[in-house]
Write a protein that holds these residues in place. Structure first.
Motif, PDB file in Angstrom:
ATOM      1  N   ALA A 183       2.571  10.111  -1.629  1.00  0.00           N
ATOM      2  CA  ALA A 183       1.945  10.610  -2.809  1.00  0.00           C
ATOM      3  C   ALA A 183       2.809  11.102  -3.865  1.00  0.00           C
ATOM      4  CB  ALA A 183       1.271  12.145  -2.298  1.00  0.00           C
ATOM      5  N   VAL A 192       2.004  -1.028   4.495  1.00  0.00           N
ATOM      6  CA  VAL A 192       1.697   0.350   4.319  1.00  0.00           C
ATOM      7  C   VAL A 192       2.896   1.155   4.303  1.00  0.00           C
ATOM      8  CG1 VAL A 192       0.371   2.349   5.082  1.00  0.00           C
ATOM      9  CG2 VAL A 192      -0.639   0.265   5.449  1.00  0.00           C
ATOM     10  N   ASP A 215       1.118  -1.103   0.043  1.00  0.00           N
ATOM     11  CA  ASP A 215       0.031   0.197  -0.068  1.00  0.00           C
ATOM     12  C   ASP A 215       0.851   1.480   0.175  1.00  0.00           C
ATOM     13  OD1 ASP A 215      -1.859   2.096   0.680  1.00  0.00           O
ATOM     14  OD2 ASP A 215      -2.830   1.070   2.111  1.00  0.00           O
ATOM     15  N   GLU A 259      -0.121   4.542  -0.930  1.00  0.00           N
ATOM     16  CA  GLU A 259      -1.222   5.797  -1.180  1.00  0.00           C
ATOM     17  C   GLU A 259      -0.771   6.719  -0.097  1.00  0.00           C
ATOM     18  OE1 GLU A 259      -5.204   4.835  -0.619  1.00  0.00           O
ATOM     19  OE2 GLU A 259      -5.207   3.144  -2.313  1.00  0.00           O
ATOM     20  N   GLN A 260       0.005   6.408   0.965  1.00  0.00           N
ATOM     21  CA  GLN A 260       0.573   7.511   1.788  1.00  0.00           C
ATOM     22  C   GLN A 260       1.612   8.002   1.250  1.00  0.00           C
ATOM     23  OE1 GLN A 260      -1.249   9.041   4.091  1.00  0.00           O
ATOM     24  NE2 GLN A 260      -2.914   7.643   3.741  1.00  0.00           N
ATOM     25  N   ALA A 281      -0.513  12.153   2.778  1.00  0.00           N
ATOM     26  CA  ALA A 281      -0.479  12.359   1.044  1.00  0.00           C
ATOM     27  C   ALA A 281      -0.849  13.707   0.707  1.00  0.00           C
ATOM     28  CB  ALA A 281      -1.205  11.410   0.196  1.00  0.00           C
ATOM     29  N   SER A 282      -1.938  14.246   1.168  1.00  0.00           N
ATOM     30  CA  SER A 282      -2.292  15.501   0.810  1.00  0.00           C
ATOM     31  C   SER A 282      -1.483  16.697   1.153  1.00  0.00           C
ATOM     32  CB  SER A 282      -3.706  15.873   1.273  1.00  0.00           C
ATOM     33  OG  SER A 282      -3.942  15.540   2.549  1.00  0.00           O
TER      34      SER A 282
END
Length: 218
Positions: free
Chosen positions: A18, A126, A13, A15-16, A172-173
């Motif tokens: 970015a 993760v 994973d 996704e964290q 991530a944002s």
């Protein structure tokens, strides 16, 4: 503070993280495989202490091999430098001029007085990013290196009984802002607010197989 951390090549994973495209993820897996997925040794004076970090590039983020802890006059700094408190950056935001993101799948701390090692993370497999500040320094071979120090903040309640500090994890944002925004008191304040969104996911597992960690750390 962050005693050690690891990058498991079996992460599933991402996704964290970015900034990581397919090539960057492959680069991280290759590095971790070359190091047998083992934890990092932070400050050994005789070690070639180069680890992957995400740095701002001209058009996009890039992966660079960097030295954990600051180098001064061709040697590891005599003062503690593998970690930097978030409170210090709030007081002296000038240290935010250089910044990086450290990819990891877990970090390690010893619970005292039990002397029990625990691994912290966001879940099995993760991959996530830890905030770091950077500066340049010469290694023992006389080569200029990017040096990094992982930013630490107070731990959330569910793990504070094990250790009172955790790395500043960047969702991530917010990772693009961390790499490219102007270094200021507002940036570290905003990073701390953003990091709180991941607090509920932070968990710890006791590592019965890490009894040799004491000898690993210098």
């Amino acid at each position: 503070m962050c005693a050690s951390y690891g990058l498991d090549p079996r992460f599933t994973d991402a996704e964290q993280l970015a900034a990581a495209d397919a090539a960057m993820l492959e680069g991280l897996r290759h590095w971790a495989e070359q190091n047998a997925g083992e934890t990092l040794r932070p400050t050994g004076r005789n070690l070639r202490n180069l680890n992957p970090v995400v740095m701002p590039g001209d058009d996009a983020a890039v992966l660079e091999q960097a030295w954990w802890g600051f180098l001064v006059n061709g040697a590891p700094a005599r003062f503690p430098s593998i970690n930097t408190r978030s409170e210090r950056l709030q007081e002296k935001p000038g240290s935010l001029r250089g910044r990086a993101i450290v990819p990891s799948t877990g970090w390690f701390e010893m619970q005292k007085p039990q002397r029990a090692w625990h691994e912290f993370g966001l879940g099995r497999g993760v991959l996530f990013g830890m905030a770091a500040v950077t500066q340049r320094g010469k290694d023992p071979d006389g080569e200029w290196r990017t040096c990094y120090s992982i930013v630490m903040r107070p731990a959330p309640p569910q793990v504070a009984h094990i250790h009172d500090r955790v790395p500043l994890l960047l969702p991530a944002s917010f990772q693009g802002d961390w790499l490219t925004a102007d270094g200021s008191r507002e940036l570290i304040d905003e990073a701390l607010i953003a990091a709180a969104s991941l607090d509920e996911r932070i968990a710890a597992v006791e590592r019965a197989d890490d009894k040799g960690m004491d000898e690993m750390l210098f």
